[in-house]
Design a protein around this motif. Structure first.
Motif, PDB file in Angstrom:
ATOM      1  N   ALA A  69      -3.665  -0.942  -3.938  1.00 63.57           N
ATOM      2  CA  ALA A  69      -4.431  -2.199  -3.999  1.00 63.57           C
ATOM      3  C   ALA A  69      -5.875  -1.932  -4.379  1.00 63.57           C
ATOM      4  CB  ALA A  69      -4.365  -2.926  -2.650  1.00 63.57           C
ATOM      5  N   SER A  70      -6.384  -0.868  -3.967  1.00 64.33           N
ATOM      6  CA  SER A  70      -7.782  -0.554  -4.269  1.00 64.33           C
ATOM      7  C   SER A  70      -7.938   0.172  -5.593  1.00 64.33           C
ATOM      8  CB  SER A  70      -8.381   0.332  -3.143  1.00 64.33           C
ATOM      9  OG  SER A  70      -7.633   1.534  -2.989  1.00 64.33           O
ATOM     10  N   ASN A  71      -6.880   0.624  -6.181  1.00 60.54           N
ATOM     11  CA  ASN A  71      -6.909   1.325  -7.461  1.00 60.54           C
ATOM     12  C   ASN A  71      -5.794   0.773  -8.357  1.00 60.54           C
ATOM     13  OD1 ASN A  71      -8.958   3.654  -6.925  1.00 60.54           O
ATOM     14  ND2 ASN A  71      -7.535   3.731  -5.168  1.00 60.54           N
ATOM     15  N   PRO A  72      -6.024  -0.401  -9.018  1.00 62.56           N
ATOM     16  CA  PRO A  72      -4.950  -0.973  -9.881  1.00 62.56           C
ATOM     17  C   PRO A  72      -4.742  -0.107 -11.123  1.00 62.56           C
ATOM     18  CG  PRO A  72      -6.986  -2.224 -10.088  1.00 62.56           C
ATOM     19  CD  PRO A  72      -7.214  -1.260  -9.007  1.00 62.56           C
ATOM     20  N   MET A  73      -3.528   0.025 -11.529  1.00 61.49           N
ATOM     21  CA  MET A  73      -3.212   0.854 -12.700  1.00 61.49           C
ATOM     22  C   MET A  73      -3.438   0.043 -13.983  1.00 61.49           C
ATOM     23  SD  MET A  73       0.185   2.960 -11.556  1.00 61.49           S
ATOM     24  CE  MET A  73       0.120   3.797 -13.099  1.00 61.49           C
ATOM     25  N   PRO A  74      -4.022   0.593 -15.091  1.00 64.79           N
ATOM     26  CA  PRO A  74      -4.225  -0.139 -16.383  1.00 64.79           C
ATOM     27  C   PRO A  74      -2.883  -0.408 -17.077  1.00 64.79           C
ATOM     28  CG  PRO A  74      -4.801   2.205 -16.571  1.00 64.79           C
ATOM     29  CD  PRO A  74      -4.513   1.959 -15.143  1.00 64.79           C
ATOM     30  N   ALA A  75      -2.923  -1.423 -17.932  1.00 64.58           N
ATOM     31  CA  ALA A  75      -1.686  -1.778 -18.649  1.00 64.58           C
ATOM     32  C   ALA A  75      -1.382  -0.695 -19.675  1.00 64.58           C
ATOM     33  CB  ALA A  75      -1.851  -3.150 -19.360  1.00 64.58           C
ATOM     34  N   LEU A  76      -0.145  -0.638 -20.094  1.00 65.98           N
ATOM     35  CA  LEU A  76       0.314   0.386 -21.032  1.00 65.98           C
ATOM     36  C   LEU A  76      -0.351   0.205 -22.399  1.00 65.98           C
ATOM     37  CD1 LEU A  76       2.170   2.784 -21.513  1.00 65.98           C
ATOM     38  CD2 LEU A  76       4.003   1.188 -22.121  1.00 65.98           C
ATOM     39  N   THR A  77      -0.656  -1.105 -22.754  1.00 63.95           N
ATOM     40  CA  THR A  77      -1.248  -1.373 -24.054  1.00 63.95           C
ATOM     41  C   THR A  77      -2.641  -0.788 -24.140  1.00 63.95           C
ATOM     42  OG1 THR A  77      -2.006  -3.507 -23.249  1.00 63.95           O
ATOM     43  CG2 THR A  77       0.103  -3.443 -24.433  1.00 63.95           C
ATOM     44  N   ASP A  78      -3.271  -0.651 -22.980  1.00 68.77           N
ATOM     45  CA  ASP A  78      -4.627  -0.086 -23.003  1.00 68.77           C
ATOM     46  C   ASP A  78      -4.598   1.363 -23.475  1.00 68.77           C
ATOM     47  OD1 ASP A  78      -5.616  -2.473 -22.082  1.00 68.77           O
ATOM     48  OD2 ASP A  78      -5.640  -1.821 -19.935  1.00 68.77           O
ATOM     49  N   PHE A  79      -3.564   2.086 -23.149  1.00 65.49           N
ATOM     50  CA  PHE A  79      -3.441   3.472 -23.576  1.00 65.49           C
ATOM     51  C   PHE A  79      -3.040   3.604 -25.052  1.00 65.49           C
ATOM     52  CE2 PHE A  79      -2.805   3.702 -19.012  1.00 65.49           C
ATOM     53  CZ  PHE A  79      -3.712   4.720 -18.663  1.00 65.49           C
ATOM     54  N   MET A  80      -2.352   2.558 -25.521  1.00 70.90           N
ATOM     55  CA  MET A  80      -1.815   2.655 -26.887  1.00 70.90           C
ATOM     56  C   MET A  80      -2.835   2.135 -27.908  1.00 70.90           C
ATOM     57  SD  MET A  80       2.151   1.549 -26.151  1.00 70.90           S
ATOM     58  CE  MET A  80       2.552   1.771 -27.881  1.00 70.90           C
ATOM     59  N   THR A 115       8.434   6.456  11.810  1.00 71.47           N
ATOM     60  CA  THR A 115       7.023   6.101  11.967  1.00 71.47           C
ATOM     61  C   THR A 115       6.181   6.792  10.915  1.00 71.47           C
ATOM     62  OG1 THR A 115       7.329   5.821  14.362  1.00 71.47           O
ATOM     63  CG2 THR A 115       5.080   6.183  13.564  1.00 71.47           C
ATOM     64  N   ASN A 116       6.497   8.022  10.644  1.00 73.57           N
ATOM     65  CA  ASN A 116       5.743   8.753   9.615  1.00 73.57           C
ATOM     66  C   ASN A 116       5.950   8.150   8.227  1.00 73.57           C
ATOM     67  OD1 ASN A 116       4.753  10.513  11.516  1.00 73.57           O
ATOM     68  ND2 ASN A 116       6.345  12.083  11.167  1.00 73.57           N
ATOM     69  N   ALA A 117       7.213   7.717   7.925  1.00 79.65           N
ATOM     70  CA  ALA A 117       7.507   7.111   6.613  1.00 79.65           C
ATOM     71  C   ALA A 117       6.781   5.772   6.438  1.00 79.65           C
ATOM     72  CB  ALA A 117       9.019   6.916   6.448  1.00 79.65           C
ATOM     73  N   ASP A 118       6.822   4.963   7.487  1.00 80.41           N
ATOM     74  CA  ASP A 118       6.133   3.663   7.426  1.00 80.41           C
ATOM     75  C   ASP A 118       4.645   3.865   7.211  1.00 80.41           C
ATOM     76  OD1 ASP A 118       8.553   2.417   7.828  1.00 80.41           O
ATOM     77  OD2 ASP A 118       8.260   2.117  10.000  1.00 80.41           O
ATOM     78  N   ALA A 119       4.092   4.836   7.899  1.00 81.91           N
ATOM     79  CA  ALA A 119       2.666   5.083   7.746  1.00 81.91           C
ATOM     80  C   ALA A 119       2.342   5.520   6.333  1.00 81.91           C
ATOM     81  CB  ALA A 119       2.221   6.165   8.746  1.00 81.91           C
ATOM     82  N   ALA A 120       3.203   6.355   5.771  1.00 84.59           N
ATOM     83  CA  ALA A 120       2.954   6.818   4.400  1.00 84.59           C
ATOM     84  C   ALA A 120       3.047   5.659   3.411  1.00 84.59           C
ATOM     85  CB  ALA A 120       3.965   7.907   4.047  1.00 84.59           C
ATOM     86  N   LYS A 121       4.011   4.750   3.596  1.00 85.73           N
ATOM     87  CA  LYS A 121       4.189   3.601   2.703  1.00 85.73           C
ATOM     88  C   LYS A 121       2.974   2.685   2.780  1.00 85.73           C
ATOM     89  CE  LYS A 121       7.260  -0.305   1.736  1.00 85.73           C
ATOM     90  NZ  LYS A 121       8.490  -1.046   2.167  1.00 85.73           N
ATOM     91  N   THR A 122       2.556   2.443   3.980  1.00 84.84           N
ATOM     92  CA  THR A 122       1.384   1.566   4.170  1.00 84.84           C
ATOM     93  C   THR A 122       0.165   2.170   3.499  1.00 84.84           C
ATOM     94  OG1 THR A 122       2.287   0.806   6.272  1.00 84.84           O
ATOM     95  CG2 THR A 122      -0.078   0.473   5.893  1.00 84.84           C
ATOM     96  N   GLU A 123      -0.004   3.451   3.651  1.00 77.66           N
ATOM     97  CA  GLU A 123      -1.155   4.122   3.051  1.00 77.66           C
ATOM     98  C   GLU A 123      -1.111   4.030   1.533  1.00 77.66           C
ATOM     99  OE1 GLU A 123      -3.419   8.457   3.213  1.00 77.66           O
ATOM    100  OE2 GLU A 123      -1.577   8.125   4.362  1.00 77.66           O
ATOM    101  N   MET A 124       0.087   4.131   0.973  1.00 78.48           N
ATOM    102  CA  MET A 124       0.236   4.038  -0.490  1.00 78.48           C
ATOM    103  C   MET A 124      -0.117   2.641  -0.980  1.00 78.48           C
ATOM    104  SD  MET A 124       0.819   5.477  -3.322  1.00 78.48           S
ATOM    105  CE  MET A 124       1.556   6.986  -2.882  1.00 78.48           C
ATOM    106  N   GLU A 125       0.366   1.641  -0.267  1.00 79.60           N
ATOM    107  CA  GLU A 125       0.091   0.254  -0.678  1.00 79.60           C
ATOM    108  C   GLU A 125      -1.405  -0.013  -0.656  1.00 79.60           C
ATOM    109  OE1 GLU A 125       2.396  -2.044   2.007  1.00 79.60           O
ATOM    110  OE2 GLU A 125       4.289  -1.728   0.944  1.00 79.60           O
ATOM    111  N   ILE A 126      -2.048   0.507   0.357  1.00 83.67           N
ATOM    112  CA  ILE A 126      -3.488   0.280   0.445  1.00 83.67           C
ATOM    113  C   ILE A 126      -4.187   0.974  -0.711  1.00 83.67           C
ATOM    114  CG2 ILE A 126      -5.542   0.822   1.826  1.00 83.67           C
ATOM    115  CD1 ILE A 126      -3.788   0.547   4.328  1.00 83.67           C
ATOM    116  N   TRP A 127      -3.797   2.139  -1.065  1.00 86.45           N
ATOM    117  CA  TRP A 127      -4.434   2.885  -2.179  1.00 86.45           C
ATOM    118  C   TRP A 127      -4.224   2.181  -3.504  1.00 86.45           C
ATOM    119  CZ3 TRP A 127      -2.764   5.345  -6.591  1.00 86.45           C
ATOM    120  CH2 TRP A 127      -3.709   6.187  -7.213  1.00 86.45           C
TER     121      TRP A 127
END
Length: 664
Positions: free
Chosen positions: A652-663, A638-650
């Motif tokens: 989704a609300s914070n998309p990571m930039p593409a690698l080309t943007d850094f380069m 139950t604790n693992a599922d909760a942690a996974k769900t929390e990560m997915e939600i985060w």
């Protein structure tokens, strides 16, 4: 030390200096005691001997007229004396230090035994009676052999019936005369008895000696015990040993100073003590009839009991209850006698008649008031019969005076109607008791002076007992209730561990002081206790029933009735078995109480229910332990599922930039 009877006959002493000193002392003591002793003897005679309450002048004036006595004062004296007999002072020995307590109990038991075997109550009563009446009484302490076939000395308390036989050092000022340097106890004996007791003495020389004139009287010889203190210097040692420092007189150490080092002892301190020893000699004023012998005490063994004593202009003036009330008693006798005379004359008033009326019968009429005649004759020609004069009346003033005399006696003694058992104006119990207490307070000085005397006697006994009972012997100890115990004095025992010899019950090693208590006798206390416990049975029986057997036991134990001992023993056994009384030595302790079957069943049932409850609880704990791993896994998942769900939600609300943007 020599211990001889005062009646032992020994060769006469030629010590003329000692004889002259004795005579001087006797003359001085007698000179200063004769007048007070005469006053005291008159007081005792006044209240004791019938006919002594009318003085010679009144007797001469009244001639053959009646002189009646109404001994009111005697009742007041008896009241004080008998109150003492009901509440006798009791001496008590106490240990000065904690380690002396056991020895003090032994000393106390010996003192009580001496009092019992000596019938000391007789000595106390005789002296106290004389002190109340005349102002002074005495008793004495002697030594005597326990029996005719024994060498053990005992201490004896003896009465002195004639207080005037004691002549004491007039320079003594202490209330108990402990500071006296000498004293005489004298007696008058017939010449034949004197020659029997002292065959070596010359009766002819005695009568030829003019200096011995005061020592003879009408065919009798005055013989006196001369008791005196002989000064001596004693050296006091403080001797150190491995057991500590011990203080002892050199003449009692049993070892010389030169022998101390060899015995492992060292003399620490020393000093000279001004002391004395008490010596006794018998004399008839002409010579000494015995050689001097030492009395086993540092005190002169004579105990005075005073009535009222005051020091006036440096001299002791003493009296009893009688002297200050003599005049009131005399007046009461005079007034009451006058009343009796007046009443006696009332039915015998004289006749008034003419001579011719009783002519020829004069003798009959002269004796009419003294003879019981059935017929009185008169002359035949008498005009009328003789007539009695008016009857004599008792003057009211006499009645009032007699009543006032009675009140004066009460005021003089401090004892009023309640103290004498007579009816008074007081009606409540509290008021009556207050008046009784006032009477007891007014005469308490007599009891208090007896307390001083008994305290002094106990000091003498405490000093004498180790000197007289100085060897191993078995002695009887008496308790307050009369119970007996036996102790062996100076008993030597060997310690099984150390092998050293110890002495038990060495009464000479203790330090003691004495006190005196005043209260009801032990028998009276028992009677009062029996009555009090009986009342408590009735008062507490209904409210506290368990106390009834214990109260009944105490009441019965204090009763002096036939059969009470058996009843008391049975009650005590029952109370001990019930645990209400602690068992004494030799008694069986109470048996453990048998359990109640109903209570046993209830306990067993409760135990079974407790066991069942414990089993159910144990089963629940086991089932819980079996499910614990699965529960832990579920929690982790139950604790693992909760942690996974929390990560997915985060994410989704914070998309990571593409690698080309850094380069770039």
């Amino acid at each position: 030390m020599p211990r001889k009877s005062a009646l032992d006959s020994t060769p006469r002493s030629k010590d003329h200096d000692a004889l002259e000193l004795m005579r001087t002392r006797y003359d001085k003591a007698r000179e200063l005691s004769d007048d007070p002793y005469q006053l005291a003897s008159d007081d005792i005679r006044f209240v004791t001997k019938p006919g002594a309450q009318w003085d010679e002048k009144l007797k001469a004036r009244r001639k053959d007229r009646p002189m009646y006595e109404f001994p009111k004062l005697q009742g007041h004296v008896r009241q004080v004396v008998n109150e003492m007999r009901q509440s006798r002072p009791q001496g008590k020995v106490r240990g000065v230090e904690e380690g002396d307590t056991g020895l003090a109990e032994i000393m106390q038991g010996i003192c009580r035994n001496i009092e019992s075997t000596s019938n000391s109550d007789h000595a106390y009563d005789t002296a106290f009676d004389q002190a109340v009446k005349g102002g002074l009484g005495w008793w004495r302490i002697c030594t005597d052999y326990a029996s005719d076939d024994d060498f053990d000395l005992d201490i004896v308390i003896k009465p002195i019936r004639n207080f005037a036989s004691v002549k004491i050092d007039p320079a003594a000022v202490e209330i108990d005369r402990r500071d006296a340097r000498f004293a005489f106890v004298e007696e008058l004996i017939p010449e034949s008895e004197f020659e029997r007791r002292y065959p070596g003495a010359s009766i002819a020389d005695f009568y030829d000696d003019k200096r011995a004139e005061k020592w003879r009287e009408a065919g009798q010889v005055r013989v006196a015990e001369y008791i005196y203190k002989e000064p001596q210097k004693r050296e006091l040692w403080a001797v150190e040993s491995r057991n500590g420092v011990k203080v002892v007189f050199a003449d009692e150490a049993g070892i010389t100073e030169e022998e101390l080092p060899a015995a492992g002892l060292r003399l620490v301190k020393r000093r000279t003590v001004e002391s004395h020893k008490v010596m006794v000699r018998i004399t008839n004023g002409h010579e000494f009839l015995t050689e001097p012998y030492e009395f086993p005490s540092k005190f002169i063994p004579l105990i005075p009991v005073w009535g009222n004593i005051d020091n006036i202009d440096g001299e002791d003036y003493w009296q009893g209850m009688v002297r200050g009330n003599k005049d009131s008693q005399r007046l009461h006798n005079v007034h009451r006698t006058a009343m009796v005379e007046a009443i006696a004359k009332a039915p015998k008033a004289p006749f008034v008649t003419k001579p011719k009326w009783v002519k020829g019968f004069e003798q009959q009429w002269y004796a009419a008031n003294s003879e019981d005649r059935p017929v009185l004759f008169v002359d035949d020609n008498a005009e009328q019969l003789p007539q009695r004069t008016q009857q004599a009346e008792v003057p009211v003033a006499l009645i009032q005076a007699a009543a006032l005399d009675n009140d004066d006696i009460k005021a003089g003694t401090g004892q009023f109607n309640p103290s004498l058992g007579a009816q008074s104006n007081a009606s409540s119990g509290r008021a009556i008791n207050s008046l009784k207490m006032a009477g007891a307070t007014a005469t308490f000085n007599y009891i208090d002076n007896l307390v001083y005397a008994i305290r002094y006697q106990y000091e003498i006994l405490v000093d004498m007992i180790p000197r007289v009972y100085d060897t191993q012997r078995v002695v009887r100890l008496l308790g307050e209730d009369g119970g007996e115990k036996w102790k062996t004095l100076y008993q030597e025992v060997t310690d099984p561990v150390t092998g050293q010899t110890r002495t038990l019950n060495d009464i000479s090693k203790g330090k003691y002081d004495v006190t005196v208590t005043v209260g009801p006798a032990y028998a009276t206390q028992r009677m009062e206790a029996a009555e009090a416990f009986t009342q408590l049975v009735g008062q507490l029986g209904s409210s506290v029933p368990p106390l009834v057997p214990l109260l009944a036991y105490q009441a019965i134990s204090n009763m002096d009735l036939p059969g009470t001992e058996e009843v008391s023993t049975a009650l005590r056994k029952m109370l001990v078995s019930q645990g209400a009384l602690p068992p004494k030595e030799g008694e069986e302790p109470p048996q453990p109480q048998q359990p109640n079957p109903i209570q046993v069943a209830q306990v067993r049932k409760a135990t079974a229910e407790a066991d069942e409850s414990e089993a159910k609880a144990e089963k629940a704990r086991a089932e819980a332990m079996a499910t614990l791993p699965t529960a832990h896994a579920d929690v982790r998942k139950t604790n693992a599922d909760a942690a996974k769900t929390e990560m997915e939600i985060w994410q989704a609300s914070n998309p990571m930039p593409a690698l080309t943007d850094f380069m770039g």
